[in-house]
Design a protein around this motif. Structure first.
Motif, short mmCIF file in Angstrom:
data_model
loop_
_atom_site.label_atom_id
_atom_site.label_comp_id
_atom_site.label_asym_id
_atom_site.label_seq_id
_atom_site.Cartn_x
_atom_site.Cartn_y
_atom_site.Cartn_z
N ARG A 1 -1.45 4.10 -1.36
CA ARG A 1 -2.86 3.84 -1.07
C ARG A 1 -3.06 3.73 0.44
O ARG A 1 -3.27 2.65 0.97
N ARG B 1 0.83 -1.20 0.00
CA ARG B 1 0.00 0.00 0.00
C ARG B 1 0.87 1.26 0.00
O ARG B 1 0.56 2.25 -0.65
N LYS C 1 -7.67 8.05 5.48
CA LYS C 1 -8.04 9.03 4.46
C LYS C 1 -8.13 10.45 5.01
O LYS C 1 -8.60 11.35 4.31
N LYS C 2 -7.72 10.65 6.24
CA LYS C 2 -7.82 11.98 6.84
C LYS C 2 -6.44 12.46 7.25
O LYS C 2 -5.50 11.67 7.37
#
Length: 595
Positions: free
Chosen positions: A292, A287, A296-297
């Motif tokens: 990736r 990842r 996501k914050k």
């Protein structure tokens, strides 16, 4: 103040992290409801009111300070009467009280229409940098910590006007909400979670849910009472729990930002996921390669590293050798070595005529420091691992601390593993003077893992001889805090300094972290902090009386592990910050002269 609830069910990530622990999820959601209301309310609190809130916090922290220090000491196996109990006064309530007072001063300046840098001297630092002289800021600071100074260096190119205009960060727009942040608290130093919460609130207008580390569960009640002025209006919630609770909070959609103090491995697990594929779409390494992230914050972090102590060769007296050896022993053994900023690698010159004499003093200082438990989880295995990797490793009598002398070829583990326990390495490089210093700076930058802090010990005569070359070498150290004749922990305790990794790390190569904390002047575009201390203590500092920043009235700083009255003086300094009693301080200063 009512506000719409953005979600009535925990998001899928939180549900997965806690499985069937619905009562815990319900509590988390209730806390987040309260924080959403608190975030709305915070936007309506004026700068004047925020300054008064700091005053209220000063009162509540003072009320629990003694219990705080006692609980923290006992939880670490440092029983009543132990000479090192003062560590918990300084690194707990003292650090929080001076930070609260510094934030209050900043808010009062902003409320009056002034920059937090108003009245603070700035000048040029090497490499086109601006620096602000942020400590001492009062006669009291100069008295209690005489001979110590602190500077904040801005990124190259920042002008004085730009620095003054930007000082204040989120408090320049107090009505703009930063939402809800998650603070994953440190497990070693008890002030860290509180200081991180304060920074989230004031640097970012972000209310927080604080998950304290399980090693600090005994302090839950103390924290709740100390921080009641933040908890009651919904600006803070405090929770306990393990990885499951942390995972649920991190995944919750209502959390806008994450801040973690811990190890790089913890950061990587949060951002990139598990090292093995467990349904996350590949291993963490894969990842990372593909950029990736699971998280996501936004995230900020303070993650420690391997900190050097560069000993610049000079002509030292026997007393100098002994004092600086005790200084290094303190850098490693404070809190039993369980510090992100504990110095780990001493860099000496193999050409220094006094090298062996200094090593003899260092071994002796390491041995005579008071015994205390190695209390942090897994620390004993780390001690054993270091000793096993180096057959010449030297244990102390109780086998609770290790010194390893290694050549550059065999020092890889010492320079790349943050042992977080009483493991002290010694490596040697060739050269004297500027040649040695430049080589040591390059070695520290290129060979040691992390960028949090570096220490440099140098006598005044050698510093004078190096002239501008010394300051340029300091500018070349890629560390977030550089301490000259001081320990970088002084920067940690000085709220007007910044604390964090050197700029340039990324989530894919996080080193010692992302962003800064403390920074009570709320300065923007900061590169590092530089702290300076006296090479010699009182009375040997008297010849330096006319040399700024080198004269000290302290015979031995109270945080030295060898200070005989360190516990009494550390408590006394804290109590003075609590109540301002000059009569009490006079007695404390008498004890300081008996250190």
């Amino acid at each position: 103040m009512p506000t719409a609830k953005t979600t009535t069910k925990p998001p899928r990530g939180a549900k997965a992290a806690l499985a069937a622990s619905d009562p815990v999820l319900d509590l988390i959601e209730a806390d987040l409801d309260a924080l959403e209301r608190g975030a709305t309310a915070w936007a309506h609190v004026t700068l004047d009111q925020r300054a008064r809130l700091m005053k209220a916090l000063h009162t509540t922290v003072s009320a629990v300070a003694e219990e705080w220090a006692d609980t923290a000491s006992t939880s670490k196996g440092v029983e009543p009467g132990h000479p090192l109990r003062g560590e918990e006064w300084l690194s707990g309530p003292y650090a929080v009280l001076v930070a609260i007072d510094a934030y209050r001063a900043t808010l009062e300046k902003l409320a009056s229409g002034l920059s937090p840098l108003d009245g603070i001297k700035t000048d040029a630092a090497p490499g086109g940098r601006l620096r602000a002289h942020v400590f001492p800021q009062s006669p009291v600071d100069g008295l209690l910590l005489s001979g110590y100074t602190g500077e904040v260096w801005f990124e190259p190119g920042v002008t004085d006007d730009e620095a003054r205009r930007a000082a204040g960060l989120a408090q320049l727009e107090p009505t703009a909400s930063g939402g809800i942040g998650l603070v994953l608290g440190a497990g070693n130093v008890t002030s860290i979670p509180v200081l991180d919460v304060l920074y989230e609130l004031l640097a970012h207008n972000r209310v927080s849910i604080l998950k304290i580390n399980p090693t600090q569960n005994a302090l839950l009640s103390v924290f709740q009472r100390a921080l009641a002025p933040l908890i009651e209006p919904g600006f803070l919630r405090i929770v306990t729990g393990g990885h499951d609770v942390g995972g649920a909070l991190t995944a919750n959609a209502r959390i806008a930002h994450v801040h973690v103090t811990g190890a790089a491995a913890t950061f990587d697990a949060i951002v990139w996921g598990p090292s093995t594929d467990s349904g996350t779409g590949g291993t963490a390494e894969r990842r990372r390669r593909e950029n990736r992230p699971l998280l996501k914050k936004p995230i900020t972090a303070e993650l420690g590293g391997v900190s050097p102590i560069i000993v610049v060769p000079g002509r030292w007296t026997k007393a100098d050798l002994r004092f600086q050896a005790e200084h290094i022993a303190t850098m490693r053994l404070q809190n039993s070595g369980h510090n992100c900023i504990a110095a780990q690698v001493v860099i000496l010159s193999s050409d220094w005529p006094q090298r062996e004499a200094f090593l003899g003093e260092l071994r002796a200082a390491y041995d005579r420091a008071p015994e205390r438990p190695v209390w942090y989880p897994r620390s004993e295995e780390k001690l054993d691992a270091a000793a096993s990797a180096h057959p010449s490793a030297r244990w102390n009598a109780s086998r609770t601390r290790v010194i390893v002398e290694a050549d550059a070829a065999s020092a890889t583990d010492l320079e790349t593993t943050e042992y977080f326990s009483p493991v002290l390495g010694v490596v040697s490089l060739r050269g004297n003077g500027q040649e040695f210093l430049d080589a040591a700076v390059e070695h520290a930058n290129d060979r040691l893992v992390g960028t949090l802090g570096a220490n440099v010990l140098i006598d005044p005569a050698t510093m004078d001889a190096l002239g501008d070359g010394f300051e340029h070498a300091i500018a070349g150290l890629r560390y977030g805090t550089v301490a000259i004749n001081a320990w970088t922990a002084f920067g940690f305790l000085t709220p007007t300094c910044t604390w964090g990794a050197f700029p340039g790390s990324t989530a894919a190569d996080v080193q010692s972290g992302l962003g800064v904390v403390h920074n009570a002047l709320l300065l923007d575009r900061v590169e590092r902090s530089v702290v300076r201390g006296p090479f010699r203590p009182f009375p040997r500092s008297v010849p330096a009386l006319l040399r700024p920043g080198t004269f000290s009235v302290l015979p031995k700083p109270p945080w030295f592990v060898t200070a005989r009255t360190g516990a009494t003086v550390s408590e006394g300094f804290t109590r003075f910050r609590m109540d301002g009693s000059w009569a009490r301080l006079a007695g404390t200063l008498v004890q300081a002269f008996r250190a």
